[in-house]
Design a protein around this motif. Structure first.
Motif, PDB file in Angstrom:
ATOM      1  N   LEU A  17       0.863  -1.179   0.000  1.00  0.00           N
ATOM      2  CA  LEU A  17       0.000   0.000   0.000  1.00  0.00           C
ATOM      3  C   LEU A  17       0.902   1.233   0.000  1.00  0.00           C
ATOM      4  N   VAL A  18       0.933   1.967  -1.119  1.00  0.00           N
ATOM      5  CA  VAL A  18       1.893   3.063  -1.275  1.00  0.00           C
ATOM      6  C   VAL A  18       1.225   4.426  -1.419  1.00  0.00           C
ATOM      7  N   TRP A  19      -0.106   4.461  -1.481  1.00  0.00           N
ATOM      8  CA  TRP A  19      -0.782   5.767  -1.590  1.00  0.00           C
ATOM      9  C   TRP A  19      -2.189   5.645  -1.048  1.00  0.00           C
ATOM     10  N   PHE A  31      -0.424   7.316   3.522  1.00  0.00           N
ATOM     11  CA  PHE A  31       0.575   6.488   2.845  1.00  0.00           C
ATOM     12  C   PHE A  31       1.007   7.244   1.592  1.00  0.00           C
ATOM     13  N   SER A  32       2.283   7.610   1.541  1.00  0.00           N
ATOM     14  CA  SER A  32       2.758   8.550   0.527  1.00  0.00           C
ATOM     15  C   SER A  32       3.988   8.067  -0.223  1.00  0.00           C
ATOM     16  N   ARG A  33       4.336   6.798  -0.084  1.00  0.00           N
ATOM     17  CA  ARG A  33       5.577   6.288  -0.673  1.00  0.00           C
ATOM     18  C   ARG A  33       5.611   6.487  -2.185  1.00  0.00           C
ATOM     19  N   LEU A  34       4.468   6.544  -2.839  1.00  0.00           N
ATOM     20  CA  LEU A  34       4.414   6.723  -4.285  1.00  0.00           C
ATOM     21  C   LEU A  34       5.163   7.976  -4.723  1.00  0.00           C
ATOM     22  N   VAL A  35       5.130   9.024  -3.912  1.00  0.00           N
ATOM     23  CA  VAL A  35       5.768  10.283  -4.289  1.00  0.00           C
ATOM     24  C   VAL A  35       6.871  10.660  -3.303  1.00  0.00           C
ATOM     25  N   ASP A  36       7.532   9.654  -2.779  1.00  0.00           N
ATOM     26  CA  ASP A  36       8.606   9.901  -1.826  1.00  0.00           C
ATOM     27  C   ASP A  36       9.819   9.053  -2.197  1.00  0.00           C
ATOM     28  N   SER A  37      10.981   9.560  -1.880  1.00  0.00           N
ATOM     29  CA  SER A  37      12.210   8.813  -2.146  1.00  0.00           C
ATOM     30  C   SER A  37      12.763   8.162  -0.883  1.00  0.00           C
ATOM     31  N   ASP A  39      12.159   5.642   2.660  1.00  0.00           N
ATOM     32  CA  ASP A  39      11.487   4.387   2.991  1.00  0.00           C
ATOM     33  C   ASP A  39      10.470   4.626   4.103  1.00  0.00           C
ATOM     34  N   ARG A  40       9.349   5.233   3.721  1.00  0.00           N
ATOM     35  CA  ARG A  40       8.293   5.561   4.684  1.00  0.00           C
ATOM     36  C   ARG A  40       6.997   5.733   3.898  1.00  0.00           C
ATOM     37  N   GLY A  41       5.905   5.849   4.626  1.00  0.00           N
ATOM     38  CA  GLY A  41       4.631   6.095   3.963  1.00  0.00           C
ATOM     39  C   GLY A  41       4.110   4.902   3.200  1.00  0.00           C
ATOM     40  N   HIS A  42       4.292   3.696   3.726  1.00  0.00           N
ATOM     41  CA  HIS A  42       3.785   2.502   3.043  1.00  0.00           C
ATOM     42  C   HIS A  42       3.434   1.433   4.066  1.00  0.00           C
ATOM     43  N   PHE A  43       2.671   0.459   3.632  1.00  0.00           N
ATOM     44  CA  PHE A  43       2.353  -0.733   4.428  1.00  0.00           C
ATOM     45  C   PHE A  43       2.702  -1.929   3.560  1.00  0.00           C
ATOM     46  N   SER A  44       3.854  -2.533   3.878  1.00  0.00           N
ATOM     47  CA  SER A  44       4.361  -3.641   3.083  1.00  0.00           C
ATOM     48  C   SER A  44       4.217  -4.946   3.850  1.00  0.00           C
ATOM     49  N   ILE A  45       3.809  -5.965   3.141  1.00  0.00           N
ATOM     50  CA  ILE A  45       3.773  -7.330   3.674  1.00  0.00           C
ATOM     51  C   ILE A  45       4.714  -8.137   2.794  1.00  0.00           C
ATOM     52  N   LEU A 114       4.779  -1.505   8.611  1.00  0.00           N
ATOM     53  CA  LEU A 114       3.625  -0.619   8.711  1.00  0.00           C
ATOM     54  C   LEU A 114       4.139   0.768   9.076  1.00  0.00           C
ATOM     55  N   ARG A 115       4.257   1.648   8.064  1.00  0.00           N
ATOM     56  CA  ARG A 115       4.911   2.931   8.261  1.00  0.00           C
ATOM     57  C   ARG A 115       4.087   4.088   7.687  1.00  0.00           C
ATOM     58  N   PRO A 116       2.944   4.379   8.260  1.00  0.00           N
ATOM     59  CA  PRO A 116       2.178   5.547   7.795  1.00  0.00           C
ATOM     60  C   PRO A 116       2.900   6.833   8.158  1.00  0.00           C
ATOM     61  N   VAL A 117       2.458   7.925   7.545  1.00  0.00           N
ATOM     62  CA  VAL A 117       3.017   9.242   7.854  1.00  0.00           C
ATOM     63  C   VAL A 117       1.912  10.136   8.398  1.00  0.00           C
ATOM     64  N   SER A 118       2.335  11.235   9.005  1.00  0.00           N
ATOM     65  CA  SER A 118       1.372  12.163   9.606  1.00  0.00           C
ATOM     66  C   SER A 118       0.648  12.990   8.561  1.00  0.00           C
ATOM     67  N   GLY A 119       1.308  13.229   7.431  1.00  0.00           N
ATOM     68  CA  GLY A 119       0.708  14.069   6.396  1.00  0.00           C
ATOM     69  C   GLY A 119       1.773  14.518   5.416  1.00  0.00           C
ATOM     70  N   TRP A 120       1.619  15.729   4.885  1.00  0.00           N
ATOM     71  CA  TRP A 120       2.526  16.220   3.852  1.00  0.00           C
ATOM     72  C   TRP A 120       3.940  16.429   4.347  1.00  0.00           C
ATOM     73  N   ASP A 121       4.144  16.579   5.661  1.00  0.00           N
ATOM     74  CA  ASP A 121       5.511  16.738   6.162  1.00  0.00           C
ATOM     75  C   ASP A 121       6.235  15.409   6.288  1.00  0.00           C
ATOM     76  N   ALA A 122       5.536  14.307   6.015  1.00  0.00           N
ATOM     77  CA  ALA A 122       6.105  12.956   5.997  1.00  0.00           C
ATOM     78  C   ALA A 122       6.675  12.529   7.344  1.00  0.00           C
ATOM     79  N   SER A 123       6.310  13.195   8.419  1.00  0.00           N
ATOM     80  CA  SER A 123       6.815  12.816   9.736  1.00  0.00           C
ATOM     81  C   SER A 123       6.146  11.538  10.210  1.00  0.00           C
ATOM     82  N   ALA A 124       6.854  10.823  11.090  1.00  0.00           N
ATOM     83  CA  ALA A 124       6.302   9.597  11.671  1.00  0.00           C
ATOM     84  C   ALA A 124       5.356   9.974  12.806  1.00  0.00           C
TER      85      ALA A 124
END
Length: 584
Positions: A17-19, A31-37, A39-45, A114-124
């Motif tokens: 799950l990347v967006w 989840f913002s990994r699609l537009v991030d460089s 390793d955050r903002g995704h839920f990988s299994i 499981l690494r969601p972000v807070s929002g546009w600032d990409a903070s944990a």
């Protein structure tokens, strides 16, 4: 793409799950990994020792299945969906993503990240946890993940053996009052039933049925059901071409794109999206004291969509910037008046609708028609939203003609003969102006703007809109001139002239479909079918299309999935398909 009319999400080819923006399409991403460089903002299994992967939608649904195989032969299946089904005489579409992990064969070993972000600032986000859930304290919303998987292994990202079905419920900060596994299974069954019932009601063409069904479901997922708005795409800032800077936020409702979407669904017999969109635009018109319409609005009807950049995100493949909002909202685009009236016209003629068009709606549309008359020969930014210049664009003028032409038809339907005569006269005046000012003897074609010299693929719609007959020599000449100047291989560019960002580098998928439809209309049937089959071959493995395409290498670019492109697929299939009567 998964979704339910409230939220949507993107799953990558590895089942990550990347967006996903929560709690609605245009919210801050969880989840913002699609537009991030980073390793955050995704839920990988992740399946340890993975060696193969396959993906498919469950037939005629928006439920996605990803199967991962390891080198020992173990197979793990991930089922992703957003619940949507009828409950208590309404459609239940919660802010919820469900991920079911099933063992197909063997003893798979997995690691979750499981690494969601807070929002546009990409903070944990900060977290709290219970025995079977973890809460992520994001900026605008708490995301609760409830699961029957071993939470310690999930959060510590340590490998563990999967020996039974596990379920992850991602949603609002509410307790799950029943077995997680039972709830996941029940919601899956009901969601599959909903989508299969919905697709069963579609009036699909005989040929290319699966392609059309997938496109229709994708369009349905792009409609924000709460207000009736239809977004242009689920994403922001996927570049139109590599390192081009043409990175835009498409998570809003362009009136033009939304019209094409509801028109395509209407052709398939799915009219509820149109009814919702009519409600949306009536509210916009009612809120506009001067009857001026913007080209786009927020999905809640918001008028201001200020454009900023999310500097914490590196961009798709590192190609920033990541833009939030879209400055095109304050542009002048005169085609919007025709767009809205075209979208509303069917309401006056379709006996299936619960709330058919009436004289009150007609009066609201008349005010927009007057705006079309006033502005049909005035400069604007045009359909392609040029940011650095304004011209009297032929497409905009043609849509102003369409506004008057359709009001004439509506007035006739309502028995308002005097009004019909008025609109007929206004349409004739605009038609004559376009034919005089936009015709080029040099090109033997209509050109992009009054007195201009450039070609514009949007004029391929002249026949579709009824402005010219398909056998009119002027339409045939326009098709041939556009082909000569804008065709690249089997694909079409919007335009070839330089704009604010230089010369366009990639083809525009909807324009290729418009070209296919124009070829079919002027009798070049075999070529139209060949080009259509070629476009089907450029879809993703799951049948989706983005906005743009590299005509040299076939790679998809631009925001995804693009409603324009899926609309083009449906319309071309409807034009080209054999009829059911001649095929059975």
């Amino acid at each position: 793409m998964i979704g339910n009319g409230q939220i949507n999400g993107l799953i990558d080819p590895l089942g990550r799950l990347v967006w996903a923006c929560l709690p609605r399409f245009d919210a801050e991403p969880a989840f913002s990994r699609l537009v991030d460089s980073q390793d955050r903002g995704h839920f990988s299994i992740e399946l340890c020792d993975q060696c193969a992967v396959s993906q498919s939608y469950h037939p005629n649904t928006a439920v996605l299945s990803t199967e991962l195989t390891d080198r020992y032969g173990a197979i793990l299946r991930i089922i992703d969906f957003c619940p949507r089904f009828r409950q208590y005489d309404r459609t239940y579409r919660p802010v919820m993503i469900i991920r079911r992990v099933e063992v197909v064969r063997g003893h798979p070993v997995i690691r979750t990240r499981l690494r969601p972000v807070s929002g546009w600032d990409a903070s944990a986000p900060s977290t709290t946890r219970g025995s079977n859930h973890v809460r992520f304290l994001r900026h605008d919303q708490v995301l609760r993940v409830t699961t029957d998987a071993p939470l310690t292994h999930v959060l510590d990202e340590t490998p563990f053996v999967v020996d039974a079905t596990m379920t992850f419920i991602l949603g609002p900060d509410e307790s799950v009052k029943e077995s997680v596994e039972a709830m996941g299974r029940r919601f899956l069954e009901q969601t599959e039933m909903y989508w299969r019932d919905w697709t069963r009601s579609l009036a699909i063409p005989f040929d290319w049925q699966q392609a059309v069904i997938r496109a229709a479901i994708t369009l349905k997922l792009s409609a924000y059901e709460d207000t009736g708005a239809v977004i242009a795409a689920a994403t922001t800032s996927i570049p139109e071409a590599a390192d081009s800077g043409r990175n835009w936020d498409y998570r809003y409702c362009w009136l033009r794109d939304a019209y094409f979407t509801v028109h395509a669904l209407n052709r398939l017999g799915a009219t509820r999206t149109m009814e919702g969109f009519l409600r949306y635009i009536i509210n916009l018109v009612a809120a506009s004291g001067d009857h001026r319409l913007q080209p786009l609005y927020g999905i809640g009807g918001e008028r201001r969509i200020e454009e900023t950049t999310a500097d914490a995100l590196g961009g798709y493949r590192g190609m920033g910037p990541v833009r939030v909002g879209n400055a095109a909202y304050y542009q002048v685009q005169h085609d919007v008046y025709g767009t809205v009236i075209l979208a509303a016209t069917q309401a006056f003629f379709d006996a299936r609708l619960e709330r058919p068009g009436d004289q009150a709606l007609y009066q609201r549309l008349c005010a927009l028609g007057e705006e079309a008359i006033r502005h049909h020969d005035q400069p604007d930014a045009g359909i392609w939203e040029y940011r650095g210049r304004a011209r009297v664009h032929t497409y905009s003028a043609m849509m102003c003609w369409a506004a008057c032409d359709r009001l004439r038809r509506i007035a006739e339907q309502l028995g308002l003969d005097a009004d019909a005569g008025y609109w007929s006269g206004q349409a004739a005046t605009i038609h004559a102006t376009v034919c005089r000012e936009a015709w080029s003897d040099t090109h033997n074609a209509f050109v992009e703007s009054f007195g201009g010299d450039s070609l514009d693929a949007s004029l391929l719609l002249m026949h579709e809109l009824g402005f010219l007959a398909a056998d009119d020599p002027r339409f045939i000449g326009t098709v041939e001139a556009i082909e000569a100047h804008l065709r690249r291989g089997d694909h079409l560019f919007r335009y070839a002239a330089a704009d604010d960002f230089g010369r366009p580098e990639n083809a525009f998928n909807i324009c290729t479909f418009w070209f296919i439809d124009a070829l079919q209309a002027i009798g070049r049937h075999d070529e139209a079918r060949r080009l259509f089959e070629n476009m089907l071959g450029h879809r993703t493995r799951l049948g989706l299309l983005s906005e743009d395409l590299d005509a040299n290498h076939g790679e998809l670019w631009g925001n995804f999935p693009q409603t324009y492109s899926m609309v083009g697929l449906i319309n071309s299939a409807m034009h080209l398909s054999r009829s059911w009567e001649e095929s059975l």
